[in-house]
Design an enzyme around this catalytic site. Structure first.
Site, PDB file in Angstrom:
ATOM      1  N   CYS A 275       0.817  -1.219   0.000  1.00  0.00           N
ATOM      2  CA  CYS A 275       0.000   0.000   0.000  1.00  0.00           C
ATOM      3  C   CYS A 275       0.852   1.271   0.000  1.00  0.00           C
ATOM      4  O   CYS A 275       0.351   2.355  -0.287  1.00  0.00           O
ATOM      5  CB  CYS A 275      -0.959   0.003   1.180  1.00  0.00           C
ATOM      6  SG  CYS A 275      -2.187  -1.303   1.018  1.00  0.00           S
TER       7      CYS A 275
ATOM      8  N   HIS B  11      -3.428   7.299   1.961  1.00  0.00           N
ATOM      9  CA  HIS B  11      -3.832   5.974   1.485  1.00  0.00           C
ATOM     10  C   HIS B  11      -5.240   5.684   2.005  1.00  0.00           C
ATOM     11  O   HIS B  11      -5.576   6.030   3.135  1.00  0.00           O
ATOM     12  CB  HIS B  11      -2.830   4.940   2.007  1.00  0.00           C
ATOM     13  CG  HIS B  11      -3.250   3.527   1.760  1.00  0.00           C
ATOM     14  ND1 HIS B  11      -3.633   3.094   0.515  1.00  0.00           N
ATOM     15  CD2 HIS B  11      -3.366   2.457   2.593  1.00  0.00           C
ATOM     16  CE1 HIS B  11      -3.970   1.805   0.586  1.00  0.00           C
ATOM     17  NE2 HIS B  11      -3.815   1.403   1.833  1.00  0.00           N
TER      18      HIS B  11
ATOM     19  N   ASN C  82     -10.108  -0.025  -1.010  1.00  0.00           N
ATOM     20  CA  ASN C  82      -8.650   0.009  -0.926  1.00  0.00           C
ATOM     21  C   ASN C  82      -8.075  -0.602  -2.207  1.00  0.00           C
ATOM     22  O   ASN C  82      -8.162  -1.811  -2.407  1.00  0.00           O
ATOM     23  CB  ASN C  82      -8.212  -0.783   0.312  1.00  0.00           C
ATOM     24  CG  ASN C  82      -6.700  -0.767   0.511  1.00  0.00           C
ATOM     25  OD1 ASN C  82      -5.953  -0.335  -0.356  1.00  0.00           O
ATOM     26  ND2 ASN C  82      -6.262  -1.254   1.660  1.00  0.00           N
TER      27      ASN C  82
END
Ligand code: UT7
Length: 332
Positions: free
Chosen positions: A117, A257, A287
């Site tokens: 990520c 993020h 996500n």
């Protein structure tokens, strides 16, 4: 004295697949609800790439095509392609090489980079180094993630979280004091047991036994990851503000993020930032791993002005985390 070369972002492209998997459909697959997912994570829907044999490169190449069209840059001008992904089409060849081929980037060399990520931040810092060296003039950073290919749609603890997307960012040199100005990146390696894909790599190839044990999908101990995500993302973002004398008044945007709305809110709270200075689109995409931050920049591009101070911040598997300070380089 000769001016230092900086790396500036000069354009963004993105592609999200048409198919939308919403909370209502998910509630028919597993024992969950829109109420639980919205209150615990903040996701309403995510885009999923359908179709046999289609990997992350399909979305990466479409994002690159849009980027080149928007910026008017010819495919022949691209020197280098870096692709961040945890879901490469194949373990080899690289997804970057497939994207370069599909988008006809004939003069570029290409490689993949895995920062989970935090991949976009790792990619930005890598691309920046190539540009600042003076040897590369046009670097394309692709972030392409087909998270649906490693998501178990029978596991309610992970299947609401992830979505698919591809993005592409162009970086070029400038002698102005703008662009990617600083990066503070970290890896500790202790996070593996809490967030990983157990099988499918060289330690545990995805043979029949591993597949039967459902070890080829994402495994996450969410609560542990959550705690670390908040403290690391907040810590590194506040540190970046202090280092560059940025205040809640002068900072234009936090670009976090998008893993969990509560992690984003906690990070913004530690930075004393009002909600209107935080880019949030988790509700519509979920996500998308390394694609979340560029997907935000792509959506907010028209609102960004030359000289805006941005902090990009992420946390992910590894653990990996970091913050990047960008002075935005153009008016849309
Ligand atoms: O992007 C890379 C880094 N990843 C992250 O940053 C993710 C970090 N973690 C998180 O975002 C959160 O931990 C999750 C969203 C994954 C989970 O939220 P949580 O508030 O930490 O829930 P939990 O895991 O503590 O589970 C609470 C309860 C459990 O039930 P019991 O044991 O209290 O009876 C779970 O079984 O919620 C249950 N649960 C669900 N219930 C309905 C877990 N998933 C679901 C679900 N629907 N989808």
């Amino acid at each position: 004295m000769e001016n230092k070369i900086h790396a500036q972002i000069t354009g963004i492209g993105a592609y999200v697949p048409d198919y939308i998997l919403d909370n209502e459909e998910l509630s028919r697959l597993v024992d969950t609800s829109d109420e639980w997912i919205m209150s615990r994570v903040g996701i309403k829907e995510r885009h999923i790439l359908k179709g046999t044999g289609k990997g992350a490169s399909v979305m990466g190449a479409k994002a690159v095509d849009q980027l080149l069209e928007k910026t008017g840059v010819s495919p022949d001008e691209i020197d280098l392609v870096i692709c961040t992904t945890v879901t490469p089409d194949h373990l080899f060849p690289s997804t970057a090489s497939i994207v370069a081929y599909e988008s006809k980037l004939k003069n570029a060399w290409a490689f993949d980079l895995l920062g989970a990520c935090s991949g976009f931040l790792y990619g930005i810092e890598t691309a920046r180094s190539f540009i600042e060296s003076g040897r590369y003039k046009k670097v394309v950073l692709v972030s392409a993630e087909k998270m649906s290919s490693i998501t178990n749609y029978e596991d309610r603890t992970t299947c609401p979280l992830f979505g698919d997307a591809g993005t592409a960012v162009l970086l070029e040199p400038t002698s102005e004091e703008i662009g990617v100005l600083d990066a503070d990146l970290h890896t500790d390696g202790m996070g593996k047991p809490y967030l990983y894909r157990k099988a499918g790599g060289s330690a545990h190839p995805a043979h029949a036994k591993e597949v039967a044990n459902i070890d080829h999908y994402i495994y996450q101990e969410g609560r542990f990851v959550f705690k670390h995500a908040v403290s690391k993302m907040a810590g590194v973002s506040v540190g970046m503000m202090k280092k560059h004398n940025l205040t809640p008044e002068t900072l234009a945007w936090l670009v976090p993020h998008q893993a969990n709305l509560r992690i984003i809110d906690a990070t913004a709270h530690h930075m004393n930032l009002p909600p209107e200075k935080v880019m949030i689109n988790i509700e519509r995409y979920g996500n998308t791993t390394s694609a979340t931050i560029p997907l935000c920049l792509w959506e907010w591009e028209k609102q960004l002005k030359k000289g805006d101070d941005l902090i990009l911040s992420a946390f992910g598997a590894g653990f990996t985390w970091g913050a990047v300070y960008v002075k935005w380089a153009y008016d849309s």
